[in-house]
Write an enzyme that holds these catalytic residues in place. Structure first.
Site, PDB file in Angstrom:
ATOM      1  CB  SER A   1       3.013  -4.999  -1.809  1.00 21.12           C
ATOM      2  OG  SER A   1       3.137  -5.146  -3.202  1.00 21.12           O
TER       3      SER A   1
ATOM      4  CG  HIS B   1       3.220  -2.763   1.674  1.00 19.50           C
ATOM      5  ND1 HIS B   1       1.892  -2.855   2.032  1.00 19.50           N
ATOM      6  CD2 HIS B   1       3.220  -2.472   0.357  1.00 19.50           C
ATOM      7  CE1 HIS B   1       1.133  -2.656   0.977  1.00 19.50           C
ATOM      8  NE2 HIS B   1       1.900  -2.409  -0.062  1.00 19.50           N
TER       9      HIS B   1
ATOM     10  CE  LYS C   1       0.193   1.065  -0.024  1.00 21.23           C
ATOM     11  NZ  LYS C   1       1.332   0.977  -0.918  1.00 21.23           N
TER      12      LYS C   1
HETATM   13  C1  PLP Z   1       1.453   1.709  -2.041  1.00 17.46           C
HETATM   14  C2  PLP Z   1       2.879   1.753  -2.487  1.00 17.46           C
HETATM   15  C3  PLP Z   1       3.400   2.911  -3.028  1.00 17.46           C
HETATM   16  C4  PLP Z   1       2.544   4.114  -3.339  1.00 17.46           C
HETATM   17  O1  PLP Z   1       2.106   4.770  -2.222  1.00 17.46           O
HETATM   18  P1  PLP Z   1       1.034   5.934  -2.452  1.00 17.46           P
HETATM   19  O2  PLP Z   1       1.102   6.703  -1.197  1.00 17.46           O
HETATM   20  O3  PLP Z   1      -0.270   5.249  -2.676  1.00 17.46           O
HETATM   21  O4  PLP Z   1       1.489   6.711  -3.639  1.00 17.46           O
HETATM   22  C5  PLP Z   1       4.736   2.944  -3.378  1.00 17.46           C
HETATM   23  N1  PLP Z   1       5.523   1.861  -3.199  1.00 17.46           N
HETATM   24  C6  PLP Z   1       5.053   0.718  -2.658  1.00 17.46           C
HETATM   25  C7  PLP Z   1       5.976  -0.445  -2.478  1.00 17.46           C
HETATM   26  C8  PLP Z   1       3.711   0.628  -2.297  1.00 17.46           C
HETATM   27  O5  PLP Z   1       3.243  -0.510  -1.804  1.00 17.46           O
END
Ligand code: PLP
Length: 241
Positions: A29, A57, A86
């Site tokens: 990320s 991601h 996301k």
């Molecule tokens: C955003 C993210 C998460 C968490 O996702 P949520 O739905 O906000 O709990 C987990 N792992 C990675 C790599 C992320 O970027």
């Protein structure tokens, strides 16, 4: 680091491990680097390991039908975790995909599944619809727009003299180095109408502070160009370019 991964797999096999799971992010990320899932697959096959990919991601936009990083790399994996929060549109919650025997086990053992309230029906409904859109022709159009936006921002920012991490992911980090500079730059960009966040240690290594930009299929080329213009103005004012 595939050489390090292979050394760890050898070590685990030599120590008599019964099961081995390689866990990786599908896309990292803070850098926008896409995991080398094809190379990991080859090592997993060689050492009889399973692969778990956190594809938060990547879900919805990388690979055929937006299946994820593993599809982008042309291979299958054993476990995929993803988020609804996301690319799939900002809802909450997430999912695990695996063979049905694993899913059955997780239903008995996964703590949030056992001990937390279930997702609200509205979130399930909107997430199912988002997956339907992502997997269809509309998704193909959105993905084409997304990657066109990323390519446009990337080439214009590079031409303006900014230091970007290389790659093709729509996360495009603008490298600034100094933590205060990254914060000042983000603050100035907000004044200029562009909302970005500066990241510094301990989220990224010391001395590698950056502004992490994220392109969206909802951005127009006009907006991308306006963002580049704002970056260029702020960058000149702060002596970055
Ligand atoms: C955003 C993210 C998460 C968490 O996702 P949520 O739905 O906000 O709990 C987990 N792992 C990675 C790599 C992320 O970027």
């Amino acid at each position: 680091d595939m050489a390090d991964l292979e050394a760890k797999l050898k070590e685990a096999r030599a120590a008599g491990a019964r099961n081995i799971i390689i866990a990786t992010d599908g896309a990292f990320s803070m850098d926008g680097y896409i995991g080398k899932i094809d190379q990991i697959r080859a090592l997993a096959d060689q050492y009889q390991a399973l692969i778990m990919v956190d594809d938060c991601h990547a879900t919805g936009f990388l690979g055929d039908k937006g299946k994820g990083s593993f599809a982008h790399c042309g291979v299958e994996v054993d476990f995929v975790t993803g988020t609804f929060g996301k690319a799939l549109g900002g809802a909450m919650g997430g999912f695990i995909c695996a063979r049905s025997s694993v899913v059955e086990l997780l239903k008995q053992r996964a703590r949030p599944y056992l001990f937390s309230n279930a997702l609200a029906p509205a979130v399930c409904g909107s997430s199912l619809e988002a997956i339907r859109i992502a997997a269809g022709e509309e998704g193909d159009k959105l993905r084409a727009q997304l990657f066109a936006n990323a390519a446009r921002f990337r080439s214009a920012m590079a031409a303006a003299g900014f230091d970007l991490l290389p790659g093709e992911h729509p996360i495009i980090p603008v490298m600034l180095g100094d933590a205060k500079l990254a914060q000042d730059m983000a603050a100035r960009l907000l004044e200029l109408g562009v909302y970005v966040i500066g990241f510094s240690f301990p989220v990224v290594p010391r001395g590698q502070a950056r502004i992490r930009t994220q392109m969206s299929a909802a951005h127009t080329f006009e907006q991308i160009d306006a963002a580049v213009a704002a970056f260029t103005q702020a960058g000149k004012e702060l002596g970055v370019i």
